[in-house]
Write an enzyme that holds these catalytic residues in place. Structure first.
Site, PDB file in Angstrom:
ATOM      1  N   GLU A  42      -5.412  -8.804   0.871  1.00 11.18           N
ATOM      2  CA  GLU A  42      -5.711  -8.286   1.864  1.00 11.18           C
ATOM      3  C   GLU A  42      -7.500  -7.624   1.682  1.00 11.18           C
ATOM      4  O   GLU A  42      -8.022  -7.052   0.518  1.00 11.18           O
ATOM      5  CB  GLU A  42      -5.000  -7.142   2.765  1.00 11.18           C
ATOM      6  CG  GLU A  42      -3.918  -7.396   3.058  1.00 11.18           C
ATOM      7  CD  GLU A  42      -3.327  -5.742   4.347  1.00 11.18           C
ATOM      8  OE1 GLU A  42      -4.547  -5.010   4.165  1.00 11.18           O
ATOM      9  OE2 GLU A  42      -2.529  -6.109   4.257  1.00 11.18           O
ATOM     10  N   GLU A  63       0.911  -1.120  -0.239  1.00 16.45           N
ATOM     11  CA  GLU A  63       0.033   0.189   0.010  1.00 16.45           C
ATOM     12  C   GLU A  63       1.140   1.162   0.070  1.00 16.45           C
ATOM     13  O   GLU A  63       0.534   2.485   0.972  1.00 16.45           O
ATOM     14  CB  GLU A  63      -0.655  -0.061   0.936  1.00 16.45           C
ATOM     15  CG  GLU A  63      -1.869  -1.360   1.562  1.00 16.45           C
ATOM     16  CD  GLU A  63      -3.007  -0.994   2.187  1.00 16.45           C
ATOM     17  OE1 GLU A  63      -3.073  -0.247   3.145  1.00 16.45           O
ATOM     18  OE2 GLU A  63      -3.603  -1.877   2.302  1.00 16.45           O
TER      19      GLU A  63
HETATM   20  C1  BG6 Z   1      -4.391  -1.769   5.533  1.00 15.91           C
HETATM   21  C2  BG6 Z   1      -2.774  -2.110   5.780  1.00 15.91           C
HETATM   22  O1  BG6 Z   1      -3.746  -0.585   5.223  1.00 15.91           O
HETATM   23  O2  BG6 Z   1      -5.519  -2.176   5.768  1.00 15.91           O
HETATM   24  C3  BG6 Z   1      -2.964  -3.173   7.542  1.00 15.91           C
HETATM   25  O3  BG6 Z   1      -2.163  -3.427   5.055  1.00 15.91           O
HETATM   26  C4  BG6 Z   1      -4.008  -2.758   7.705  1.00 15.91           C
HETATM   27  O4  BG6 Z   1      -2.091  -3.362   7.353  1.00 15.91           O
HETATM   28  C5  BG6 Z   1      -5.539  -2.871   7.635  1.00 15.91           C
HETATM   29  O5  BG6 Z   1      -4.125  -3.011   9.353  1.00 15.91           O
HETATM   30  C6  BG6 Z   1      -6.800  -2.230   7.923  1.00 15.91           C
HETATM   31  O6  BG6 Z   1      -6.228  -0.938   7.973  1.00 15.91           O
HETATM   32  P1  BG6 Z   1      -6.692  -0.277   9.215  1.00 15.91           P
HETATM   33  O7  BG6 Z   1      -6.096   1.182  10.148  1.00 15.91           O
HETATM   34  O8  BG6 Z   1      -7.926  -1.002  10.505  1.00 15.91           O
HETATM   35  O9  BG6 Z   1      -5.490  -1.149  10.953  1.00 15.91           O
END
Ligand code: BG6
Length: 476
Positions: free
Chosen positions: A376, A168
């Site tokens: 993800e 990201e």
């Molecule tokens: C993504 C990242 O932005 O989303 C993760 O790659 C992150 O590391 C995930 O934890 C969820 O975002 P957040 O801010 O809810 O933890």
């Protein structure tokens, strides 16, 4: 779903994590400090001043965590390597103990037929490189990053065939240099686009060197893609949607795949006086770093309307879990972010939009013609441990199963999807949001103020995903 194609037999159902969010052991076995070790200790940067010193102590409980992955039947596990375990000061002498930790993890995964998927950079830049030359603001990082990557490719390339370069880039650069919410906590668009350009070069160089070192492997970046919708069918809303899609999304993916910035976004940055300097030779470097796949982290779609030149700019993000605390935001002259009235939101105001994943996959396929790894996707929510020690996260099951249905539709549409990693395997430190925003299949019994015993507890979703993987294995 009789009319849908089945998932291919090679499809990798998996789950993911990142070093700083799970490992803890922040100074163990020679690890050096990263920018996150430093940043989280500055007063007021994170929810309840939480840091990842201990996190969920995965570094010391790795065997237990992999045993849970094996029990679940995961086909792939995506994790990141902490640069500061390998090079404590970012460059120079390599730390054998750090390399050995990931050797053990990789070997253990392979013993259980879990395909290791390695992210080389998930935001934990060595603090020493930030101090020395400002991290991504200096071209020196291209060489140091490439050397670090080559060390990993050489060490693990015989066993690891799936590699993710930068996680990201749009988020760590955006939150780091536009919103000032991630390290280095800067709010300066010119510096943002300059650092972003250098990150592209580092990414491309690392990919080019991968070709010689792991010729039979696959590599690509993971991009946080939020496909954009127009708020309505007013022509000005359609232009706003195209502006947002180009500046937020294709501005990154076009460079990864084609080595060239999209014209309209670049013209806009030039007009604003914030365009990056593309030096002679840069375009060649970028073009020589074409990825094998596009990695996509999908959480939500975005919706926009027109925004006048004197309209709204940077807004406030919800990091507390109090619904409705996100404030209006946009880019003056280009677009204004809107709430989509057709979608429910999480307690952190993230739109829940499974069909948006199908939109994302189709758009990427159409424009780039690359296979896609969903690196993800998941739901961050408050989970409650019941009196008998169970977690009934039916909302997470609902969320993930609807997203998987949309992937299957996209595959039926003709998109080549290789893998799906949920975020995340265990609960973990959610960067700015402490530990209360939980994503895992495995509950970790700790909170911001009390580490307790960091007990691992399988949630209802654990058993559900285990069944789903087994079902698809029989189908394929
Ligand atoms: C993504 C990242 O932005 O989303 C993760 O790659 C992150 O590391 C995930 O934890 C969820 O975002 P957040 O801010 O809810 O933890």
């Amino acid at each position: 779903h009789a009319s849908l194609n089945p998932f291919p037999s090679t499809f990798l159902f998996g789950s993911a994590s990142a070093a700083y969010q799970i490992e803890g052991a922040y100074d163990q076995d020679g690890k050096g400090p990263s920018v996150w070790d430093t940043y989280t200790k500055l007063e007021g940067t994170t929810f309840k001043n939480t840091n990842g010193d201990v996190a969920v102590d995965h570094y010391n409980r790795m065997e237990e965590d992999v045993a849970l992955m094996a029990e679940m039947g995961l086909k792939t596990y995506r994790f990141s390597i902490a640069w500061t375990r390998i090079y404590p000061t970012g460059a120079g002498e390599v730390n054998e103990a750090g390399l050995a930790f990931y050797d053990r993890l990789i070997d253990l995964l392979l013993q259980h037929d879990i395909v290791p998927m390695v992210t080389v950079y998930h935001w934990d830049l060595p603090q020493a490189l930030m101090d020395k030359y400002g991290g991504f603001e200096s071209r020196q990082i291209i060489e140091d990053f490439t050397t670090y990557c080559e060390t990993l490719f050489t060490r693990y390339g015989d066993r690891v065939k799936h590699w993710i370069t930068l996680n990201e880039q749009n988020i760590f650069i955006g939150l780091g240099y536009r919103n000032g919410l991630h390290p280095p906590g800067v709010k300066d668009l010119k510096r943002m686009y300059a650092a972003n350009h250098i990150a592209f070069l580092a990414n491309a160089k690392a990919i080019a060197s991968f070709r010689n070192l792991v010729p039979d492997g696959k590599i690509g970046p993971s991009f946080a893609y939020g496909p954009i919708y127009p708020a309505d069918c007013k022509p000005e809303s359609i232009i706003a949607y195209e502006n947002a899609e180009e500046l937020n999304n294709h501005f990154y993916m076009d460079v990864y795949v084609n080595g060239e910035y999209p014209d309209m976004a670049m013209k806009y940055l030039e007009r604003e006086g914030i365009a990056p300097t593309v030096e002679p030779g840069d375009t060649e470097i970028l073009k020589a770093g074409k990825p094998d796949f596009m990695g996509v982290n999908y959480y939500q779609s975005g919706t926009v309307s027109a925004n006048p030149l004197d309209g709204v700019g940077e807004g406030k993000m919800n990091t507390t879990g109090k619904k409705g605390t996100t404030s209006a935001s946009g880019v003056p002259g280009l677009f204004r972010n809107e709430r989509n009235p057709h979608l429910e939101t999480t307690n952190w105001d993230w739109a829940i939009d499974p069909a948006g994943l199908r939109v994302a996959l189709r758009r990427i396929h159409n424009r780039y013609k690359l296979p896609i790894i969903i690196s993800e996707n998941g739901l961050g929510e408050f989970d409650k441990l019941t009196e008998n020690g169970e977690v009934h996260d039916d909302y997470r099951i609902d969320y993930i199963s609807k997203h998987i249905d949309e992937i299957q539709k996209a595959i039926t549409d003709g998109v080549d999807v290789l893998a799906y990693c949920t975020w995340s395997f265990t609960d973990l430190l959610s960067w700015l949001n402490g530990y209360q925003k939980r994503y895992g299949f495995v509950y970790i019994d700790r909170d911001e103020t009390d580490e307790k015993e960091l007990k691992r507890i399988k949630k209802k979703s654990f058993y559900w995903y285990k069944d789903l993987i087994a079902r698809h294995a029989n189908e394929g």
